[in-house]
Design an enzyme around this catalytic site. Sequence first.
Site, PDB file in Angstrom:
ATOM      1  N   ASP A  94      -4.629  16.350  -5.999  1.00 43.71           N
ATOM      2  CA  ASP A  94      -4.663  17.727  -6.033  1.00 43.71           C
ATOM      3  C   ASP A  94      -4.553  18.208  -4.563  1.00 43.71           C
ATOM      4  OD1 ASP A  94      -5.486  20.291  -6.205  1.00 43.71           O
ATOM      5  OD2 ASP A  94      -7.183  19.965  -7.539  1.00 43.71           O
TER       6      ASP A  94
ATOM      7  N   HIS B  91       8.370  -0.364   0.278  1.00 45.94           N
ATOM      8  CA  HIS B  91       7.256  -1.559  -0.645  1.00 45.94           C
ATOM      9  C   HIS B  91       7.041  -2.702   0.508  1.00 45.94           C
ATOM     10  CE1 HIS B  91       4.770  -3.218  -3.285  1.00 45.94           C
ATOM     11  NE2 HIS B  91       5.653  -3.399  -4.505  1.00 45.94           N
TER      12      HIS B  91
END
Length: 458
Positions: A377, A153
């Site tokens: 995907d 992060h």
Amino acid sequence: MGCFEVYIDSREAIKPSTPTPNDKKTYKLCFMDQFMPPYYPAVIYFYQITDGATKLPQLKESLSQALTTFYPFAGRIKDNTAIDCNDEGIPYFEARVDCCMREFLKEADLQMLQHFLPCKKVPTELMTELHQIAIQVSVFTCGGLAIGARFNHKVMDAASAGCFMKHWAANSSGCHDGLYYPDFTAASKVFPPIEHISSPRAEFLACPSDNKCILKRFTFDAAAIQALKVKARSKKVPNPTRVEVVSSFLWKHAISKITALNHGSGVAHRKTSFLTHAVNIRKYSLSQVPKSFMAIGCLTLPTYASLDLSNENDQRLDVLVGRVHEAVARVDEEYVKKFEGEEATDRMWKSLEIALYDRETIFLCNCLCKLGINEIDFGWGKPVWISPWGEPPTLAERNSLTLIDTNGGEGIEAWFVLQEHEMAALEGDEEFLAYATPSTGFNKRELVDSKLRTPVVD
């Protein structure tokens, strides 16, 4: 489900498929990055397929290709101002799970999610030794896949991490339509790094919890959200968003339980509660970035909505939604410019102060909705489920709220951390349960149908 085992079959470093050119060997952090501690939020994607083991070579090759485009993510931070883009690579694990994915997802034991991840949230290494991303791909006995990812992060927010995952998936599937490409210079030009700023440390996130916290998942379906929108409408906010009503509704009911349970204690004498949202500032500060590109970095600022705990009218849902709406609206181009000048350091520390103080009555909302992470995907369909958490929470994560789209795109999953007695009280609230459904797993119909759903934009 009961206990299961995850066996690590291989560990290696995946490096960019093409060496990084000399003129790109140094990536400057932006000012916002410098204030982030190095720790690793998680996302786990579950894919309902039958031949996962055969996909592993494809995943490794496409990951290497993605790191060529996202070359700083294969490097190491050399100080709190830059990354050495040295192509050291990222940790990559392949693992086997001794159960069927369907059996795991029937109960989706949140305590077991950490077994699908390659490392812990809080690192123990020196900052200069830290990787920026780590990946674990786990194959279930049925052939299903879990892809667990950790992102540092300090150098990327959720939008940056999502951009990387979409590129990796596109390289795997061969479909690059509609992708955003990374811009690694815009953020540091607008928010240049400042010398001699020490990086905050993340050890507080790993502190043991004396008052044990618990993580629960609640689902708000489309009908529940629509009903909450109707209830929350006001002249000030005639058309509240999904995120505004769900986060305000959770805030309302949780703070009600916390103050009631702590009557007579110090909490009862606190006058104010806050709900903070992290606002993406790209459209306000980085408009010069081409539309097909995304500036990479921790480009969010916290904004705070407040309520008066002594005023019952303040705790109405429409009032809270109005406060949240106002707080988010405060973050505009003029507001963001205040973090570009000489007083930027003081402003940044001040903006972070509230989040680190008095966590009993402060709620932190991390919204992952509309980032498209449900659409990742790799060439074999979208994930049937996504987990934005990886391990049991600590006291430092108390009152944390993570919102994520359901697979249909119309509902929201809320992952909420409270202390155990507070969570028990919340789950006993009939008004709360009229809209929020406690979630533990999936039935057969949900697992099949989730492969067919297409996310819907608000």
